[in-house]
Design a protein around this motif. Sequence first.
Motif, PDB file in Angstrom:
ATOM      1  N   GLY A   1       0.626  -1.105  -0.144  1.00  0.00           N
ATOM      2  CA  GLY A   1       0.046   0.108   0.096  1.00  0.00           C
ATOM      3  C   GLY A   1       0.908   1.273  -0.096  1.00  0.00           C
ATOM      4  O   GLY A   1       0.155   2.249  -0.363  1.00  0.00           O
ATOM      5  N   SER A   2       2.107   1.096   0.168  1.00  0.00           N
ATOM      6  CA  SER A   2       3.053   2.452   0.092  1.00  0.00           C
ATOM      7  C   SER A   2       3.066   2.890  -1.324  1.00  0.00           C
ATOM      8  O   SER A   2       2.889   2.122  -2.253  1.00  0.00           O
ATOM      9  CB  SER A   2       4.349   1.972   0.611  1.00  0.00           C
ATOM     10  N   LEU A   3       3.516   4.059  -1.271  1.00  0.00           N
ATOM     11  CA  LEU A   3       3.825   4.691  -2.669  1.00  0.00           C
ATOM     12  C   LEU A   3       4.708   4.141  -3.503  1.00  0.00           C
ATOM     13  O   LEU A   3       5.717   3.698  -2.958  1.00  0.00           O
ATOM     14  CB  LEU A   3       3.993   6.101  -2.729  1.00  0.00           C
ATOM     15  N   GLY A   4       4.375   3.559  -4.833  1.00  0.00           N
ATOM     16  CA  GLY A   4       5.684   3.235  -5.797  1.00  0.00           C
ATOM     17  C   GLY A   4       6.682   4.383  -5.874  1.00  0.00           C
ATOM     18  O   GLY A   4       6.539   5.476  -5.564  1.00  0.00           O
ATOM     19  N   VAL A   5       7.764   3.787  -6.536  1.00  0.00           N
ATOM     20  CA  VAL A   5       8.795   4.700  -6.650  1.00  0.00           C
ATOM     21  C   VAL A   5       8.422   5.982  -7.541  1.00  0.00           C
ATOM     22  O   VAL A   5       8.711   6.987  -7.055  1.00  0.00           O
ATOM     23  CB  VAL A   5       9.885   4.022  -7.688  1.00  0.00           C
ATOM     24  N   VAL A   6       7.683   5.907  -8.439  1.00  0.00           N
ATOM     25  CA  VAL A   6       7.373   7.184  -9.421  1.00  0.00           C
ATOM     26  C   VAL A   6       6.520   8.000  -8.439  1.00  0.00           C
ATOM     27  O   VAL A   6       6.628   9.368  -8.123  1.00  0.00           O
ATOM     28  CB  VAL A   6       6.436   6.663 -10.796  1.00  0.00           C
ATOM     29  N   GLN A   7       5.342   7.343  -7.697  1.00  0.00           N
ATOM     30  CA  GLN A   7       4.559   8.230  -7.014  1.00  0.00           C
ATOM     31  C   GLN A   7       4.996   8.907  -5.955  1.00  0.00           C
ATOM     32  O   GLN A   7       5.156   9.979  -5.598  1.00  0.00           O
ATOM     33  CB  GLN A   7       3.601   7.085  -6.295  1.00  0.00           C
ATOM     34  N   GLN A   8       5.924   8.200  -5.252  1.00  0.00           N
ATOM     35  CA  GLN A   8       6.938   8.661  -4.286  1.00  0.00           C
ATOM     36  C   GLN A   8       7.795   9.966  -4.462  1.00  0.00           C
ATOM     37  O   GLN A   8       7.749  10.898  -3.789  1.00  0.00           O
ATOM     38  CB  GLN A   8       7.872   7.688  -3.428  1.00  0.00           C
ATOM     39  N   ALA A   9       8.323   9.683  -5.556  1.00  0.00           N
ATOM     40  CA  ALA A   9       9.173  10.829  -6.274  1.00  0.00           C
ATOM     41  C   ALA A   9       8.247  12.356  -6.548  1.00  0.00           C
ATOM     42  O   ALA A   9       8.801  13.152  -6.144  1.00  0.00           O
ATOM     43  CB  ALA A   9       9.878  10.363  -7.451  1.00  0.00           C
ATOM     44  N   PHE A  10       6.938  11.818  -7.069  1.00  0.00           N
ATOM     45  CA  PHE A  10       6.350  13.106  -7.276  1.00  0.00           C
ATOM     46  C   PHE A  10       5.949  13.661  -5.911  1.00  0.00           C
ATOM     47  O   PHE A  10       5.709  14.896  -5.811  1.00  0.00           O
ATOM     48  CB  PHE A  10       4.780  12.641  -7.841  1.00  0.00           C
ATOM     49  N   GLN A  11       5.587  12.950  -4.712  1.00  0.00           N
ATOM     50  CA  GLN A  11       5.314  13.517  -3.377  1.00  0.00           C
ATOM     51  C   GLN A  11       6.603  14.061  -2.935  1.00  0.00           C
ATOM     52  O   GLN A  11       6.566  15.374  -2.584  1.00  0.00           O
ATOM     53  CB  GLN A  11       4.760  12.634  -2.422  1.00  0.00           C
ATOM     54  N   ASP A  12       7.774  13.523  -2.988  1.00  0.00           N
ATOM     55  CA  ASP A  12       8.965  14.238  -2.415  1.00  0.00           C
ATOM     56  C   ASP A  12       9.333  15.364  -3.099  1.00  0.00           C
ATOM     57  O   ASP A  12       9.848  16.141  -2.435  1.00  0.00           O
ATOM     58  CB  ASP A  12      10.112  13.086  -2.591  1.00  0.00           C
TER      59      ASP A  12
END
Lengths: 161, 261, 790
Positions: free
Chosen positions: A83-94
């Motif tokens: 359920g944690s953000l995938g790599v691309v998703q996480q980079a968009f948030q970061d």
Amino acid sequence: MTKVTMVVNGKSVSAETEGRTLLSGYLREGLGLTGTHVGCDTSQCGACVVHVNGKAVKSCTIFAQDVAGAEVRTIEGMANADGSLGVVQQAFQDHHGLQCGFCTPGMVMSSAALLAENPKPTEAEVRHYLEGNICRCTGYHNIVKAVLAASGQDIAAIPAE
Amino acid sequence: MYDFEFVKPSTIAEATKALAGDGAQALSGGQTLLPTMKQRLAAPGTLVSLNGIAEMKGVCKGDGGLHIGAATPHAVVAKEAAAHYPALAALANGIGDPAVRNRGTLGGSVANNDPAACYPSAVLASGATVVTNKRKIAADDYFQGMFTTALEEGEFITEIAFPIPQKAAYVKFNQPASRFALTGVFVAKYADGVRVAVTGASNDGVFRWKEAEAALSKDFSAAALSGLTVDSSDFIHDLHGTPAYRGNLVKVLTARAVAAA
Amino acid sequence: MPKDHGIGASVKRREDIRFLTGQGRYTADIDLHKQTYAYFARSEMAHAKINKIDTKAAAAMPGVIAIMTGEDFVGMGGNPAGWYIPSRDGAAMKEPKRPVLAHGKVRHVGDAYAIVVAETLEQAKDAAAAIEVDFTELPAIVNMAEAVANSANRVHDEIDNNVCFDWGWIEDNRAAVDAAFAKAPHVTTLELVNNRLVPNAMEPRASIGDYDAGTGDYKLYTTSQNPHLTRLLISAFVMGIPENKLTVIAPDVGGGFGSKIYHYGEEAAVLAASKAIRRPVKWVAERSESFLTDAHGRDHVTRIQLALEKDGTFLALRTETMANVGAYLSNFSTATPTFLHGTLMAGPYKTPLVYVNVKAVFTNTAPVDAYRGAGRPEATYSIERIVDLAADELGIDKVEIRRKNLLTPDMFPYTSPVGLVYDVGNYQATLDKLIELGDLAGFEKRAAASKAKGKLRGLGLSTWIEACGIAPSHLVGQLGARVGLYDAATVRVNATGTISVMTGAHSHGQGHETVFAQIVAERLGIAESAVEIVHGDTSKIPFGMGSYGSRSLAVAGSAMVNAVDKIIAKGKKIAAHMLEAAEGDIEFADGKFSVAGTDKAKTFGEVAFSAYVPHNYPLETLEPGLDETSFYDPANFTYPAGAYACEVEVDPATGHVEIASFTCADDFGNVMNPMIVAGQVHGGVGQGIGQAMLENTTYDANGQLLSASYMDYAMPRAEDVPFYTVDHSCNTPCTHNPLGVKGCGEAGAIGSPPAVVNAVVDALQRGGYKHVTHIDMPVSPSRVWSAING
């Protein structure tokens, strides 16, 4: 009405369609997957981008019946198994690669497709690849930065914030 | 969008039969047709998808040069033609955007013959052969003006055979909104001469710039173009450029294509 | 080490999680039980008389439930103009009724004359196409100069010459300005167009009307930047629904940029239709409808003159502008070209005398209203273009002419000749920062490198200010505003110490859920995760005016801070009771209420719990509960300012312009979340580059919209823009709000267009094309090429 079956985000699903039912409509109305957005009617904005058999396509410009049996991946299928953000998703948030969030599903799907084809793209390659995804909020700065970060490249040289 | 019956044959023969019916229309990648149908500007009774026909897909070398199945998406051409015909592959890689390239096809683009589409310039500049379910058509006979082709009712493109040039390049100047060609020029140098095809500029659709061909056949250099003028009297006038501007682009882009070839 | 939480920290946005996983809930994502679908029949003609509408055949089509036309809304009110602007001769502003659906006449392509409700969208569309209308086509009035000149053609029959108002600002200064021009050593004159734009939020407008016959309650889900304003307009002006019977919910909204401030007829129509059929009615705009019917932006034609000494000192400035308001007045379309434009015409400069004349003109085009920046980009563009042109005429360096005329820090507070009082600023500081960050000293070297590639390099500057934090009600009231522009917040401390903040601001990309929580948590000394921000639902939030005009933090944020202060004050009372101390001895810090000079203390959580478990309260002096509301009305506008530099490379053979770099040095006052502030500047600059280079809204002489889709309306894409260099370290905190903030949402869109155009003109000048002194936006390849070869 014709029943169309596909594998969406790893699950076999089906819904009734007319000939004119678009893949975007199949996903949104047929399956309730409203993460895929529709932002234009000329196949330009890219908010509706999903993966069909591993390739990024505009789901508003494909008939559902034309991709019966396909493997489809949408924004709802991009998180990690836990359920944690995938790599691309996480980079968009970061890197603050989204504001209103409306173009975001398409941006993430296009970016993921780019990185699958080209794991270490240059800035110019990222910008070129995202030509079919329009964002009105970010001026693209943080989107491009997020994609470069998601590829594991050093982004220290990119202007701050 | 008006509703229709959707059929998806798996052979050329089945597709031919399906398209013989009244109100039947072929669907290829759909990247132009679907937006048109959304505006209710097209109302087919039956839509015949050509996307399930294996014999219409793929890129291979053969007697006629590089043979490309009409249902091959641009992205596949970009990849698989690169080793054989780099200018053609580069053109395919510049059409629309990646999602469009994954879906749009060679046959769909050439059948539609949009005056600003990229592919028609490659077909015409290569002197390619357009193969349909009924016959073979030379490129010079195929294009008959904006959105008009030699295709007849029930006829559809199955393959295009591109003779491979010694040198070639395509240079496209983007229309800033649609990213179609505001003007695009394809230059191809063959043993028997140079062909120059221009898209995006003329109200008649893709055309050959014969004066440039003659000059470049003698001297394949950008300098050979310097004295030429472009007749822009029947060029497109729209929000993005005047005929004179397009005329200038034809000249500039041809020179750049020669330099890049 | 930068802060990782609280005020000033680049906290990652909490709202991103739902947007990144497809769990956002936009209006189009909402489906209600027994929902029906609406489609609007719209005019294909720009101007026509409606003789008869026959819906019989359409109503009999499959799935059709109801059809309503303009006739059905005749008894209702009109969508009003929010700002009254009288003409300089004292004549009243012309305010034609803007009905829910067109009645009698259609006045622009896309003007809706019927709503069709059916079981499916396609059925509604089929039926809309079957409505038979007998129109008499009338001549379209498109060009403003012709509209004003030809009184025989009228958009509204009762309005002679199609002029809404002819406004002078400040009329009493006009003679002095003219006198200064008469004796000025140098006068620079420029005629320019501020191009019409389509806002193009990526989420098209959508509305769902849901009438509950059992209670008589109406609910409207809609794509709004300000649900309370929408409710007020529908209740008080258009439909007469009592406000307490109407709930307006603006859920996740996919961008606004001004276009979703306004109430649109579709919102009233779906409510009325829902009541008529007793089922929910859903409408989602197609992009083509957005192009035709969203309020457009800008569209000014201006003649500007600047009087100078030979040394470049500004003496006086005057402008004449025609501002297109389209076919009807949208809610703020009269304020945008006047009090958001005319009052900014002094810019950041010492120009002692300024006079502005604006004629607002009706045409058979879509209504025009505020779009990101709203009036201030038009003012900034006019000023910054003429400053550059004057510098060229007088042979003065572009940095020096600005530095010479910029207000200096000792001049604040400064009363401008067009009626604003700038509270604070340091325009030299941002200019110096820009020169450093943009390496202006290295420009010639970069220009030489460009030349070696056959390109012409140019440098364009823009030093700008804006008035935002909209707006002090006492001031705007004097200037004609029909609304107050305060905002409100409720801070509700729950029994377990978690906090719900109900704000009148609306977030449609700005990140309020994150930033507001940072502020509240820091001031209460608690974890950000304990603070929830609630917005967008009139049944939950206090009456606030929403988000636009870079106002959310400066106005709604101030209300929130004041409400937090009330919570602390109430908490002190409770703590005093709990600790058996005098209220005056209680101090609050780091989440603890303590008795001064002792180690006696209660945590915030203990006080909160006590507030809801008041077993031994002295009820005559201490109420239970910890829940406070504050309304905040600003004392003044806020005045962000900055200095921008754009470098371009022009390909003279094709006219293609590439943005080589874009640098921004901004003063936004105190910064709450630098990451989000930078993101706002990036987005604003992206839109400004779009206006300057790509975007244009073109109607033909018949009033047909030629740029009606993304095939012809050029939106900026990732390839059209560079990485931007942004800085907001030169801050002079706002002097009159509790956070010292100024607002950052519009800055980029205000400051950037002139920098781009100045750079292109500079490139051509340096390249030897001395005849090119101006190119109208967008500076598209064909326009640049034509200018070079003109």
